[in-house]
Design a protein around this motif. Structure first.
Motif, PDB file in Angstrom:
ATOM      1  N   GLU A  10       0.841  -1.231   0.000  1.00 38.99           N
ATOM      2  CA  GLU A  10       0.000   0.000   0.000  1.00 38.99           C
ATOM      3  C   GLU A  10       0.855   1.252   0.000  1.00 38.99           C
ATOM      4  N   PHE A  11       2.060   1.142   0.597  1.00 43.88           N
ATOM      5  CA  PHE A  11       2.929   2.310   0.693  1.00 43.88           C
ATOM      6  C   PHE A  11       4.091   2.236  -0.299  1.00 43.88           C
ATOM      7  N   ALA A  12       4.134   1.129  -1.137  1.00 48.53           N
ATOM      8  CA  ALA A  12       5.200   1.008  -2.130  1.00 48.53           C
ATOM      9  C   ALA A  12       4.881   1.890  -3.312  1.00 48.53           C
ATOM     10  N   PRO A  13       5.914   2.303  -4.077  1.00 49.47           N
ATOM     11  CA  PRO A  13       5.638   3.123  -5.260  1.00 49.47           C
ATOM     12  C   PRO A  13       4.859   2.341  -6.293  1.00 49.47           C
ATOM     13  N   PRO A  14       4.006   2.941  -7.042  1.00 49.99           N
ATOM     14  CA  PRO A  14       3.186   2.228  -8.024  1.00 49.99           C
ATOM     15  C   PRO A  14       4.031   1.650  -9.144  1.00 49.99           C
ATOM     16  N   ALA A  15       3.592   0.516  -9.704  1.00 50.94           N
ATOM     17  CA  ALA A  15       4.326  -0.112 -10.808  1.00 50.94           C
ATOM     18  C   ALA A  15       4.241   0.727 -12.060  1.00 50.94           C
ATOM     19  N   GLN A  16       5.378   0.749 -12.788  1.00 53.55           N
ATOM     20  CA  GLN A  16       5.418   1.531 -14.003  1.00 53.55           C
ATOM     21  C   GLN A  16       4.618   0.819 -15.098  1.00 53.55           C
ATOM     22  N   PRO A  17       3.757   1.504 -15.809  1.00 53.71           N
ATOM     23  CA  PRO A  17       2.991   0.854 -16.881  1.00 53.71           C
ATOM     24  C   PRO A  17       3.894   0.480 -18.047  1.00 53.71           C
ATOM     25  N   GLY A  18       3.703  -0.735 -18.672  1.00 54.77           N
ATOM     26  CA  GLY A  18       4.494  -1.173 -19.833  1.00 54.77           C
ATOM     27  C   GLY A  18       5.869  -1.690 -19.480  1.00 54.77           C
ATOM     28  N   PHE A  19       6.127  -2.034 -18.236  1.00 55.11           N
ATOM     29  CA  PHE A  19       7.454  -2.488 -17.822  1.00 55.11           C
ATOM     30  C   PHE A  19       7.823  -3.823 -18.490  1.00 55.11           C
ATOM     31  N   ARG A  20       6.910  -4.800 -18.495  1.00 59.28           N
ATOM     32  CA  ARG A  20       7.177  -6.117 -19.101  1.00 59.28           C
ATOM     33  C   ARG A  20       7.352  -5.993 -20.611  1.00 59.28           C
ATOM     34  N   ARG A  21       6.530  -5.193 -21.202  1.00 59.32           N
ATOM     35  CA  ARG A  21       6.638  -5.026 -22.650  1.00 59.32           C
ATOM     36  C   ARG A  21       7.995  -4.454 -23.026  1.00 59.32           C
ATOM     37  N   ALA A  22       8.529  -3.574 -22.250  1.00 55.29           N
ATOM     38  CA  ALA A  22       9.850  -3.003 -22.540  1.00 55.29           C
ATOM     39  C   ALA A  22      10.923  -4.061 -22.472  1.00 55.29           C
ATOM     40  N   TRP A  23      10.848  -4.945 -21.474  1.00 52.67           N
ATOM     41  CA  TRP A  23      11.829  -6.022 -21.365  1.00 52.67           C
ATOM     42  C   TRP A  23      11.760  -6.958 -22.589  1.00 52.67           C
ATOM     43  N   VAL A  24      10.583  -7.327 -23.059  1.00 44.45           N
ATOM     44  CA  VAL A  24      10.425  -8.217 -24.217  1.00 44.45           C
ATOM     45  C   VAL A  24      11.036  -7.596 -25.459  1.00 44.45           C
ATOM     46  N   ILE A  25      10.770  -6.325 -25.691  1.00 43.48           N
ATOM     47  CA  ILE A  25      11.305  -5.624 -26.874  1.00 43.48           C
ATOM     48  C   ILE A  25      12.815  -5.555 -26.804  1.00 43.48           C
ATOM     49  N   ALA A  26      13.363  -5.298 -25.604  1.00 47.00           N
ATOM     50  CA  ALA A  26      14.815  -5.214 -25.459  1.00 47.00           C
ATOM     51  C   ALA A  26      15.468  -6.558 -25.759  1.00 47.00           C
ATOM     52  N   GLY A  27      14.850  -7.676 -25.299  1.00 50.58           N
ATOM     53  CA  GLY A  27      15.433  -8.994 -25.564  1.00 50.58           C
ATOM     54  C   GLY A  27      15.441  -9.323 -27.054  1.00 50.58           C
ATOM     55  N   ILE A  28      14.338  -9.056 -27.762  1.00 50.57           N
ATOM     56  CA  ILE A  28      14.271  -9.318 -29.196  1.00 50.57           C
ATOM     57  C   ILE A  28      15.313  -8.507 -29.941  1.00 50.57           C
ATOM     58  N   ALA A  29      15.522  -7.262 -29.530  1.00 51.40           N
ATOM     59  CA  ALA A  29      16.502  -6.410 -30.202  1.00 51.40           C
ATOM     60  C   ALA A  29      17.905  -6.964 -30.026  1.00 51.40           C
ATOM     61  N   HIS A  30      18.255  -7.457 -28.845  1.00 46.35           N
ATOM     62  CA  HIS A  30      19.591  -8.029 -28.637  1.00 46.35           C
ATOM     63  C   HIS A  30      19.807  -9.292 -29.483  1.00 46.35           C
ATOM     64  N   VAL A  31      18.772 -10.168 -29.578  1.00 48.68           N
ATOM     65  CA  VAL A  31      18.893 -11.392 -30.397  1.00 48.68           C
ATOM     66  C   VAL A  31      19.158 -11.035 -31.844  1.00 48.68           C
ATOM     67  N   LEU A  32      18.415 -10.103 -32.401  1.00 49.01           N
ATOM     68  CA  LEU A  32      18.615  -9.688 -33.792  1.00 49.01           C
ATOM     69  C   LEU A  32      19.993  -9.094 -33.989  1.00 49.01           C
ATOM     70  N   LEU A  33      20.519  -8.393 -33.007  1.00 50.23           N
ATOM     71  CA  LEU A  33      21.853  -7.801 -33.121  1.00 50.23           C
ATOM     72  C   LEU A  33      22.915  -8.884 -33.204  1.00 50.23           C
ATOM     73  N   PHE A  34      22.789  -9.899 -32.361  1.00 50.55           N
ATOM     74  CA  PHE A  34      23.777 -10.979 -32.390  1.00 50.55           C
ATOM     75  C   PHE A  34      23.706 -11.730 -33.730  1.00 50.55           C
ATOM     76  N   VAL A  35      22.519 -11.987 -34.284  1.00 48.35           N
ATOM     77  CA  VAL A  35      22.380 -12.673 -35.578  1.00 48.35           C
ATOM     78  C   VAL A  35      23.036 -11.881 -36.682  1.00 48.35           C
ATOM     79  N   ALA A  36      22.832 -10.572 -36.687  1.00 46.03           N
ATOM     80  CA  ALA A  36      23.424  -9.729 -37.729  1.00 46.03           C
ATOM     81  C   ALA A  36      24.926  -9.729 -37.636  1.00 46.03           C
TER      82      ALA A  36
END
Length: 310
Positions: A10-36
């Protein structure tokens, strides 16, 4: 998850919206970088052909032919990059009741702060207005006091001016009165001078005898009762409280103007009692004006005798 299962959230800071989605996009970007990177460096790992060299000796020196140069291998075409699949957006997070309640509390607190601010501004405006009205009232009061002082000052100046004018007027009246008295005395002196001049001019044709002592052209004197009338007028003014031994006579010479005003008096024969002589002189001064004779004239010089017991 709610506040009952995890009360500390109740007293913790609120969760940032879109946090999980940001992690997924970052992982896909790193995989594509290594393939290239792997595709770009694979052409450098191809096997190379070994070359050998041999030297030949001849009886006569001959120049060696140039070494056969193999044409450089053509560079392999770079592989076309694979199309990157667009990441599927994650579903919107479910609303958190704790966050919603906190947002509602924050909005309510902001509203309260705004209301307090408006109330403070209102009180400040009312205070400034009251101070301004108070200052205006003091200024008006000072103006009234100043007007009152100026009015009192003008009234004082008017009174002083009026008093000064009255004083000048009284002074002028006194001067005019003194001037009139001086002129009257001058007129009486002039009449006496003319009377004496006439008497002196008539001495040459006087009809009196050789031993006459008068100053008129012919013998003339007051009526028999005139002296008694003068004594009867003067004697009531005699104030003499002392006792007199005997009945001495004091003879007084009185000079008067034509209208009967006493000009001077002197003792021609004393009674022997100075107090009685002085009382008679004071009585003559108090009488001031002597009555006229039956002919309407007043002799200029008259000798009168006074006795205490007469």
């Amino acid at each position: 998850m709610n506040a009952k299962t995890n009360p500390h959230l109740e007293f913790a800071p609120p969760a940032q919206p879109g946090f999980r989605r940001a992690w997924v996009i970052a992982g896909i970007a790193h995989v594509l970088l290594f393939v290239a990177l792997g595709l770009a460096t694979s052409w450098k790992t191809q096997p190379q052909t070994l070359q050998a060299e041999a030297e030949l000796w001849a009886a006569t020196p001959q120049a060696a032919a140039p070494r056969l140069q193999e044409p450089p291998p053509e560079p392999e075409p770079e592989p076309e990059p694979k199309p990157v699949a667009k990441p599927t957006p994650p579903p919107p997070p479910e609303p958190d009741p704790v966050v919603e309640r906190r947002d509602a509390e924050i909005a309510l607190e902001k509203k309260k702060q705004q209301e307090k601010k408006k109330e403070a501004e209102k009180l400040k405006a009312e205070k400034e207005k009251a101070e301004k009205e108070k200052a205006d009232a003091k200024r008006k009061e000072r103006e009234k006091e100043r007007e009152k002082e100026e009015k009192a000052k003008k009234e004082k100046l008017a009174k002083e001016s009026k008093a000064k004018e009255e004083k000048e007027r009284d002074k002028k009246k006194a001067a005019e009165k003194a001037k009139a008295q001086s002129e009257a005395e001058a007129a009486r002196a002039e009449e006496l001078r003319k009377e004496n001049l006439k008497r002196m001019q008539g001495l040459a044709g006087a009809s009196g005898g050789a031993n006459a002592t008068g100053s008129a052209l012919q013998s003339a004197g007051p009526s028999a009762s005139y002296a008694g009338r003068l004594i009867g007028r003067i004697k009531p003014n005699i104030s003499y409280p002392g006792d007199v031994v005997g009945n001495p006579r004091a003879e007084i010479e009185v000079k008067v103007s034509p209208d009967g005003t006493v000009l001077s008096r002197r003792i021609v024969q004393t009674s022997g009692n100075k107090a009685w002589d002085d009382a008679v002189l004071r009585a003559i001064d108090k009488t001031e004006i002597l009555p006229k004779d039956t002919d309407g004239r007043v002799p200029p010089v008259i000798v009168l005798g006074f006795r205490p017991l007469d």
